[in-house]
Design a protein around this motif. Structure first.
Motif, PDB file in Angstrom:
ATOM      1  N   GLY A  34       0.800  -1.299  -0.067  1.00 47.49           N
ATOM      2  CA  GLY A  34      -0.110  -0.005  -0.043  1.00 47.49           C
ATOM      3  C   GLY A  34       0.894   1.096  -0.101  1.00 47.49           C
ATOM      4  O   GLY A  34       0.119   2.292  -0.056  1.00 47.49           O
ATOM      5  N   THR A  35       2.056   1.195  -0.068  1.00 46.30           N
ATOM      6  CA  THR A  35       3.003   2.264   0.175  1.00 46.30           C
ATOM      7  C   THR A  35       3.070   3.183  -1.235  1.00 46.30           C
ATOM      8  O   THR A  35       3.384   4.584  -0.816  1.00 46.30           O
ATOM      9  CB  THR A  35       4.180   2.018   0.493  1.00 46.30           C
ATOM     10  OG1 THR A  35       4.866   1.095  -0.423  1.00 46.30           O
ATOM     11  CG2 THR A  35       4.490   1.204   2.066  1.00 46.30           C
ATOM     12  N   ARG A  76      12.016  -5.039   3.702  1.00 49.56           N
ATOM     13  CA  ARG A  76      12.736  -5.432   4.951  1.00 49.56           C
ATOM     14  C   ARG A  76      13.104  -6.624   5.123  1.00 49.56           C
ATOM     15  O   ARG A  76      14.078  -7.080   5.619  1.00 49.56           O
ATOM     16  CB  ARG A  76      11.690  -4.936   6.059  1.00 49.56           C
ATOM     17  CG  ARG A  76      12.289  -5.152   7.422  1.00 49.56           C
ATOM     18  CD  ARG A  76      13.183  -3.612   7.807  1.00 49.56           C
ATOM     19  NE  ARG A  76      13.556  -3.864   9.205  1.00 49.56           N
ATOM     20  CZ  ARG A  76      14.788  -3.313   9.810  1.00 49.56           C
ATOM     21  NH1 ARG A  76      15.480  -2.802   8.757  1.00 49.56           N
ATOM     22  NH2 ARG A  76      15.072  -3.404  10.876  1.00 49.56           N
ATOM     23  N   GLU A  77      12.344  -7.619   4.843  1.00 48.72           N
ATOM     24  CA  GLU A  77      12.556  -9.125   4.698  1.00 48.72           C
ATOM     25  C   GLU A  77      13.916  -9.113   3.532  1.00 48.72           C
ATOM     26  O   GLU A  77      14.818  -9.949   4.043  1.00 48.72           O
ATOM     27  CB  GLU A  77      11.450 -10.004   4.199  1.00 48.72           C
ATOM     28  CG  GLU A  77      10.356 -10.133   5.411  1.00 48.72           C
ATOM     29  CD  GLU A  77       9.288 -10.570   4.892  1.00 48.72           C
ATOM     30  OE1 GLU A  77       8.553 -11.017   5.911  1.00 48.72           O
ATOM     31  OE2 GLU A  77       8.690 -10.515   3.725  1.00 48.72           O
ATOM     32  N   SER A 113      11.594   4.314   4.445  1.00 45.25           N
ATOM     33  CA  SER A 113      12.056   4.243   5.885  1.00 45.25           C
ATOM     34  C   SER A 113      11.625   2.983   6.371  1.00 45.25           C
ATOM     35  O   SER A 113      11.200   2.019   5.697  1.00 45.25           O
ATOM     36  CB  SER A 113      11.675   5.419   6.611  1.00 45.25           C
ATOM     37  OG  SER A 113      10.140   5.039   6.760  1.00 45.25           O
ATOM     38  N   VAL A 114      12.296   2.512   7.584  1.00 46.42           N
ATOM     39  CA  VAL A 114      11.996   1.123   8.200  1.00 46.42           C
ATOM     40  C   VAL A 114      10.477   0.912   8.251  1.00 46.42           C
ATOM     41  O   VAL A 114       9.875   0.107   7.569  1.00 46.42           O
ATOM     42  CB  VAL A 114      12.812   1.110   9.666  1.00 46.42           C
ATOM     43  CG1 VAL A 114      12.019   2.026  10.362  1.00 46.42           C
ATOM     44  CG2 VAL A 114      12.524  -0.574   9.950  1.00 46.42           C
ATOM     45  N   GLN A 115       9.633   2.133   8.562  1.00 46.98           N
ATOM     46  CA  GLN A 115       8.295   1.830   8.554  1.00 46.98           C
ATOM     47  C   GLN A 115       7.835   1.417   7.094  1.00 46.98           C
ATOM     48  O   GLN A 115       6.559   0.937   7.188  1.00 46.98           O
ATOM     49  CB  GLN A 115       7.567   3.300   8.805  1.00 46.98           C
ATOM     50  CG  GLN A 115       7.708   3.656  10.542  1.00 46.98           C
ATOM     51  CD  GLN A 115       8.988   4.562  10.692  1.00 46.98           C
ATOM     52  OE1 GLN A 115       9.981   4.544   9.929  1.00 46.98           O
ATOM     53  NE2 GLN A 115       9.019   5.369  11.575  1.00 46.98           N
ATOM     54  N   ILE A 116       8.334   2.017   5.870  1.00 50.43           N
ATOM     55  CA  ILE A 116       7.835   1.718   4.797  1.00 50.43           C
ATOM     56  C   ILE A 116       8.621   0.353   4.361  1.00 50.43           C
ATOM     57  O   ILE A 116       7.552  -0.305   3.753  1.00 50.43           O
ATOM     58  CB  ILE A 116       8.459   2.891   3.673  1.00 50.43           C
ATOM     59  CG1 ILE A 116       7.752   4.102   4.096  1.00 50.43           C
ATOM     60  CG2 ILE A 116       8.219   2.659   2.409  1.00 50.43           C
ATOM     61  CD1 ILE A 116       6.373   4.424   4.114  1.00 50.43           C
ATOM     62  N   ASN A 123       8.634  -2.320   5.972  1.00 45.96           N
ATOM     63  CA  ASN A 123       7.820  -3.092   6.818  1.00 45.96           C
ATOM     64  C   ASN A 123       6.580  -3.341   5.816  1.00 45.96           C
ATOM     65  O   ASN A 123       5.861  -4.390   6.241  1.00 45.96           O
ATOM     66  CB  ASN A 123       7.712  -3.039   8.096  1.00 45.96           C
ATOM     67  CG  ASN A 123       9.026  -3.449   9.054  1.00 45.96           C
ATOM     68  OD1 ASN A 123       9.465  -4.514   8.697  1.00 45.96           O
ATOM     69  ND2 ASN A 123       9.204  -2.475  10.127  1.00 45.96           N
ATOM     70  N   LEU A 124       6.359  -2.560   5.006  1.00 44.18           N
ATOM     71  CA  LEU A 124       5.058  -2.605   4.371  1.00 44.18           C
ATOM     72  C   LEU A 124       5.453  -3.094   2.843  1.00 44.18           C
ATOM     73  O   LEU A 124       4.666  -3.875   2.279  1.00 44.18           O
ATOM     74  CB  LEU A 124       4.179  -1.559   4.463  1.00 44.18           C
ATOM     75  CG  LEU A 124       3.523  -1.043   6.002  1.00 44.18           C
ATOM     76  CD1 LEU A 124       2.950   0.373   5.713  1.00 44.18           C
ATOM     77  CD2 LEU A 124       2.673  -1.980   6.231  1.00 44.18           C
TER      78      LEU A 124
END
Lengths: 776, 288, 160
Positions: B32-33, B78-79, B102-105, B107-108
């Motif tokens: 969804g980013t 992130r994976e 960023s890390v928040q992105i 992860n999605l």
């Protein structure tokens, strides 16, 4: 005032203590406007112009009104208070028949859900006749440019035209009217032509700083609700609730006492939340629907149609003698104000002409309108821009002359009593002290070693700059009450954004003679608080601090008077110690503050309650200076700048709360580093913002920055509370110049347009003559 | 965001079935980013959205013995960034995952989303192009495999039909003495979009370059390969001079535009710099 | 359009709530569950103010549809520490005077908490990248770094 005595060493002024609302802030309990959700809440959206300049031919809202869940769709025709000629942005609630910037509101929707309001926008049909837009300020100030203001501005442009070129603007042989110059100013002394004629070194450059956004993280937000008596309550994110009340009252033609403004926690303002922006339309939607209406701007709307800082273009020419004697300075500042007038011209002129003592100068300022969102203040308005030009220039002169750049600045820097450009004397300030102090920093002393430690792929350099702020003033008020348990309650209308309330509580504690943990300070709404000025202009502590201090002293005197009667002692023999009023030298004879407080609240008591009041006005500013120092590394191929260290030295007069002072210094410096390196609102030829997101409008992240080292200098101000000076603005001023000077030191490239992006740096290095280009 | 219907399929078949019925008015959401910002800004107004978060088959990231790596379309950046095998065997791919948002992105954001949005600046495209990955696509007529170099057809356009879904990517195994790197240029260190991205992937044999793959982001309507630069390297030792020549040829492959993120001139300049740097690092890594 | 049931674990509690299918997790938390700690600073994942943990990982909740959290675990700032029992990060942020306007703080704390859960003793560089997705306009990040470092037990406690 600098040596205010208390009867004992209370916990107050000077302590580095955290703000008492910290736990609420770190647990997410603090309430901002968007966190409020009253029963029956409607959500608002604005239909905004896609064109920078167009005639609105027709608006059809039929389909939008028919969408289920839509409660109101308004255009200018629905708002009787609107006037064709809006004196300010706030008055231009909805466009009547012409739009003058992309993002200008044309229609407003209130609906049950935000999603429905958005769909309603899609159903509004507006036809435009697109007109030619004035996008570049240098073009806009030429005769024949498309006019921005509705009836043309009345500014006198004869002088601008008579004196020929302004930052690249050619003189017209037969001038027609330059309709978009909305303000002009001129500061002049001595014979500039003679000064240049007698100069050995003349340098002329044009510096350009683009529009930038204040960048507060909380977008503008308003909640409006009318009661059945026609009283309007506004919950707002503002830097000044009384100013918001006045502006809304003026636009809506309401008596001020029928509006209550409740300042919610403000998620940052930096000058961008002084003027009313979306409060009037939200109030009108609430009136039209009879329901509470909440409007929160999106980030895209903030960037496209907020009120950013102006673009500033400064042409600067200086002449000096080979021995370093200053001879003459000539400058022209063009300040791009967007679609409405409102820039401050004089600060720039005063710094340009008289921060360093030029015997002859001629400085002109022009405010120019363009088809872009109108501008507002941004932390030390136009000062970082001005110092970027002036300090870059001073550094270049020193390098051409081959003299020490700090000594050169110090030799010519104003001192207390030196004449300012407006012929007022410079007031007591710490300019010399901060510049002297920063030159003692190891980064500066070891700049040659740092430079030598680089190599062809890592160019290293150091730069510093000096800047400041003259200090703001505004009448204000405060009350201090003694409670029946001996604690103090302080009331102001001050919006606490950065932690000023703890500093004010510390001032109250020291002025009264009680520990700060016995003081509680409240920010009241406009119905209950004494009139209080804006949280802006580096003047919260400097002015509201005085009001709190005087009110606390008043409360103290009242307390002592009551105690003197009770104890049959002379007031002059009394002091407050350990929450008791005692006779000096006789610690056993005393009455507690709680006893005095109780008597002021007892049935049938003849003792008046203690209520200290102060509502001062001010006349004496306290200029405040900061010097900043950058140690950097540049990748000459990519133009990447790595900050290895950054130092702020600032004269704060007296650090009431060093923790808060450090936070201001660090935050101000980093905002300014963004302006120096990455931030710009960029527009295409049609006046559309090309970077309307925080992905492309690049505020610096933690990964881009080093720790910001802070060094506090305390040269007491004569009039500030306990000698304090304004703290908020000075640290944003010097950084762009310091970075430009460091980039020049590292690469040999002198850049005069912000931001100093990797692209500008890399391409400038690549364009250098091969002999000077770093080997790679 | 405007209203839409949300489908929550539990497997690939349900997903394909929904797309077959309502494909043209539907958007697929993984991380969804990229999709949600476009919907919030009104650039996309789909009537329906298909959520892939309930489709477990799309989330597998596994090493295949001897034949490379399979990356499910819903595997997150992130994976990719943190997977030990990807980091050691395909460092260019891991580096590209580590650079997204960023890390928040991260992860999605998913690999599939990064490719299907088909932004010219997609960070995970250059390493996957340089690694010669293949895309596995599911549709109503079964599955097909598409070379990633044929996947992108234009700015935000791919070979996917409205009723098709990207399922996974197959990354071939690399021979010994292979090395690669992805570098991009951005004004900020995090939370940014590539002004230019370059992935270089080489395999050395007997002191000469047996195979070279160079892929570029943000310098053409789609992520592209710099084939002339690749060919100039193959069969030759990777001297500084050869690398410099390849960098010049890579610049010739670029067809950059000027926009708010960078001028065409600067982008060409960066292609040369980053091609040289990634090839140099790829050579070092191949020697390990 | 009909609301649907979102069943998930919210701050350690099994939670069912009716949400519209087109709202984000952030909006569901703020508007339907009255957890207003997570903030919307941009709505497009570029500022980090909305950061929550989804299955323990920090995510931008403005870019997650509420129903994408079905069956999963969400933690917000309200579930990090209580007012009377602050998380060590929250405690350090208060004592070191980090918050100014405070709007970014819930997101920064959630990013920092996720970092420390994954990497209990991060370097300065790792902390900087760990919170690089969180924009702050007030603090310049310096005091944040100090507070996170202190909470991680890397540096000796500094008393204000």
């Amino acid at each position: 005032m600098a040596t205010m005595k208390t009867t004992r060493d209370v916990k107050g002024v000077g302590l580095a203590i955290p703000r008492p609302d910290g736990p609420e802030k770190v647990t997410g309990q603090v309430q901002y406007v968007a966190d409020l959700k009253p029963r029956g809440l409607l959500h608002a959206k604005l239909f905004r112009s896609p064109h920078a300049h167009a005639r609105v031919v027709s608006i059809d809202t039929t389909r939008a009104r028919a969408l289920p869940g839509v409660r109101a769709v308004l255009t200018a025709a629905d708002i009787p208070e609107l006037k064709r000629k809006a004196p300010t942005r706030a008055h231009a609630v909805l466009a009547i028949d012409r739009v003058v910037f992309v993002g200008q509101p044309i229609a407003a929707v209130a609906a049950d859900e935000l999603a429905i309001a958005e769909e309603a926008l899609d159903l509004i049909e507006v036809r435009y006749e697109v007109l030619r837009a004035a996008v570049d300020p240098l073009e806009s100030m030429k005769p024949g440019a498309p006019p921005v203001a509705d009836a043309g501005t009345e500014a006198d442009t004869s002088e601008a035209l008579a004196h020929g070129s302004v930052a690249g603007v050619a003189t017209e042989a037969k001038p027609s009217k330059a309709v978009n110059i909305s303000q002009q100013a001129k500061l002049q002394r001595g014979d500039v032509a003679k000064g240049f004629a007698e100069s050995d070194v003349v340098i002329e450059k044009t510096y350009r700083v683009p529009m930038v956004h204040q960048g507060y993280l909380e977008p503008h937000a308003v909640l409006a609700q009318w009661d059945t008596n026609g009283l309007l309550t506004l919950w707002v994110s503002t830097q000044g609730s009384f100013n918001t009340r006045s502006e809304v009252a003026d636009v809506l033609e309401l008596p001020e006492n029928r509006i209550k403004v409740i300042p919610m926690e403000c998620g940052g303002g930096f000058g961008g939340k002084i003027r009313a922006l979306c409060e009037p339309i939200t109030a009108i939607l609430a009136r039209a629907t009879g329901r509470p209406v909440r409007y929160v701007m999106t980030r895209r709307e903030e960037l496209e149609a907020g009120n950013p800082a102006p673009q500033v273009i400064i042409r600067l020419k200086t002449g000096v003698k080979r021995d370093g004697t200053l001879m003459a300075l000539e400058a022209e500042s063009v300040i791009e104000s967007g679609a409405f007038s409102g820039a401050v011209l004089t600060v720039s002129g005063v710094f340009l002409a008289s921060l360093y003592l030029w015997p002859a100068f001629e400085v002109r300022g022009f405010e120019v309108l363009t088809h872009k969102p109108s501008i507002a203040a941004y932390r030390a308005p136009v000062a970082p821009h001005t110092i970027f030009a002036l300090d870059s220039h001073m550094e270049q002169i020193a390098r051409v002359l081959g003299v020490d750049p700090v000594e050169f600045r110090l030799r010519h820097l104003q001192r207390e009593g030196s004449p300012m450009a407006n012929n007022q004397p410079w007031l007591n300030n710490g300019g010399v002290e901060v510049l002297t102090r920063i030159a003692e920093h190891p980064f500066w002393k070891q700049r040659a070693e740092w430079k030598a430690s680089g190599d062809a792929r890592r160019l290293r350099g150091t730069g510093l700059a000096l800047g400041g702020w003259l200090g703001g003033l505004q009448p204000t008020g405060a009350t201090v009450r003694l409670n029946p348990d001996g604690s103090l309650s302080v009331l102001t209308g001050q919006v606490d954004i950065a932690g000023t309330n703890i500093a004010l509580a510390q001032i109250a504690a020291s002025a009264y003679g009680i520990d700060v943990d016995k003081v509680r300070i409240t920010t009241g709404d406009t119905d209950v608080a004494p009139v209080t000025g804006l949280s802006a202009g580096s003047k919260t502590v400097y002015t509201v601090g005085v009001a709190v201090m005087e009110a606390a002293k008043d409360a103290r005197n009242q307390t002592l008077e009551i105690a003197a009667k009770e104890m049959e002692a002379s007031i002059h023999d009394l002091e407050i110690e350990n929450e008791r009023v005692v006779v000096r030298g006789l610690p056993d004879r005393g009455v507690t503050l709680a006893q005095i407080g109780k008597k002021g609240n007892l049935y049938m008591s003849k003792v008046p309650p203690v209520l200290g009041v102060s509502h001062p006005a001010f006349s004496q500013q306290a200029p405040a200076f900061a010097a900043e120092l950058a140690r950097i590394e540049v990748d000459p191929e990519t133009g990447d700048v790595t900050l290895h260290g950054f130092v702020v030295v600032q004269d704060v007069g007296k650090a009431i709360n060093p923790l808060g002072v450090e936070g201001q210094m660090q935050g101000g410096a980093v905002q300014s580093l963004g302006m120096a390196l990455t931030e710009a609102l960029t527009y295409d030829d049609a006046g559309r913002l090309t970077n309307p997101s925080l992905l492309d409008y690049r505020k610096l992240t933690a990964a881009d920055l080093p720790n910001i080292e802070t060094i506090i200098v305390e040269k007491p101000s004569p009039a500030g509370p306990f000698g304090a000076r304004g703290v908020g603005e000075p640290p944003i001023v010097p950084a762009p110049a310091a970075i430009a000077n460091a980039v020049h030191d590292a690469t040999g490239v002198r850049l005069t347009e912000l931001p100093l992006t990797p692209e500008r740096i890399a391409l400038a290095i690549a364009a250098q003559p091969a002999a000077r280009r770093p080997a790679s | 965001m405007r209203r839409f219907q949300l489908a929550l399929p539990r497997n690939i078949d349900e997903c394909v079935k929904f797309l077959a019925e309502r494909g043209p008015e539907t958007k697929v959401i993984a991380g969804g980013t990229d999709l949600l910002p476009q919907m919030k800004n009104g650039l996309l107004k789909p009537a329906a959205v298909v959520d892939l978060s309930g489709v477990a088959d799309l989330r597998t990231l596994r090493r295949q013995d001897g034949s490379g790596l399979r990356v499910g379309a819903s595997v997150t950046a992130r994976e990719i960034e943190r997977d030990a095998y990807v980091r050691s065997a395909y460092p260019a791919l891991a580096e590209s995952g580590a650079l997204v948002g960023s890390v928040q992105i991260r992860n999605l954001a998913t690999v599939g989303g990064n490719l299907c949005n088909a932004a010219p600046s997609a960070d995970m495209a250059p390493p996957l192009l340089a690694l010669e990955a293949e895309a596995v696509v599911a549709g109503p007529r079964g599955r097909r495999r598409v070379s990633l170099s044929d996947f992108f057809t234009g700015v935000r356009r791919t070979v996917l039909a409205p009723d098709e879904l990207l399922v996974e990517l197959i990354v071939p195994a690399l021979g010994p003495r292979s090395g690669g790197q992805y570098l991009r240029h951005t004004p900020r260190r995090e939370l940014d979009i590539a002004v230019v991205g370059v992935a270089s992937q080489i395999t050395m044999s007997d002191g000469v370059c047996a195979k070279a793959r160079i892929a570029l982001a943000a310098v053409a309507p789609t992520p592209i390969r710099a084939t002339a630069a690749e060919q100039a390297l193959e069969g030759r030792p990777l001297t500084a001079e050869q690398i410099g020549r390849a960098a010049t040829l890579a610049v010739e492959a670029a067809r950059p535009i000027s926009d708010q993120r960078g001028s065409a001139d600067f982008r060409r300049h960066l292609v040369a710099v980053l091609t040289r740097r990634t090839l140099t690092t790829a050579l070092e890594r191949a020697a390990r | 359009m009909a609301k649907q049931v979102l069943s998930f674990t919210l701050n350690d509690s099994e939670t069912d709530v009716l949400v519209q299918p087109y709202v984000t997790l952030l909006d569901a938390l703020r508007e339907d569950l009255e957890l207003t700690g997570p903030k919307e600073g941009c709505g497009t994942g570029d500022c980090g103010a909305c950061t929550v943990h989804l299955d323990g990982k920090p995510v931008a909740s403005c870019l997650v549809l509420a129903l994408q959290a079905r069956g999963r675990s969400v933690r917000t700032i309200e579930g990090l520490g209580r007012f009377d029992a602050l998380h060590p990060l929250q405690d350090a942020f208060v004592r070191l005077g980090v918050p100014q306007c405070g709007f970014c703080i819930p997101g920064v704390l959630m990013a920092a908490a996720a970092l420390l859960a994954e990497n209990p003793h991060p370097s300065e560089e790792e902390i900087r990248y760990g919170i690089a997705g969180n924009l702050c306009r007030c603090t310049g990040y310096t005091k944040m770094l100090a507070a996170i470092t202190e909470a991680a037990g890397v540096a000796p406690a500094r008393r204000a």
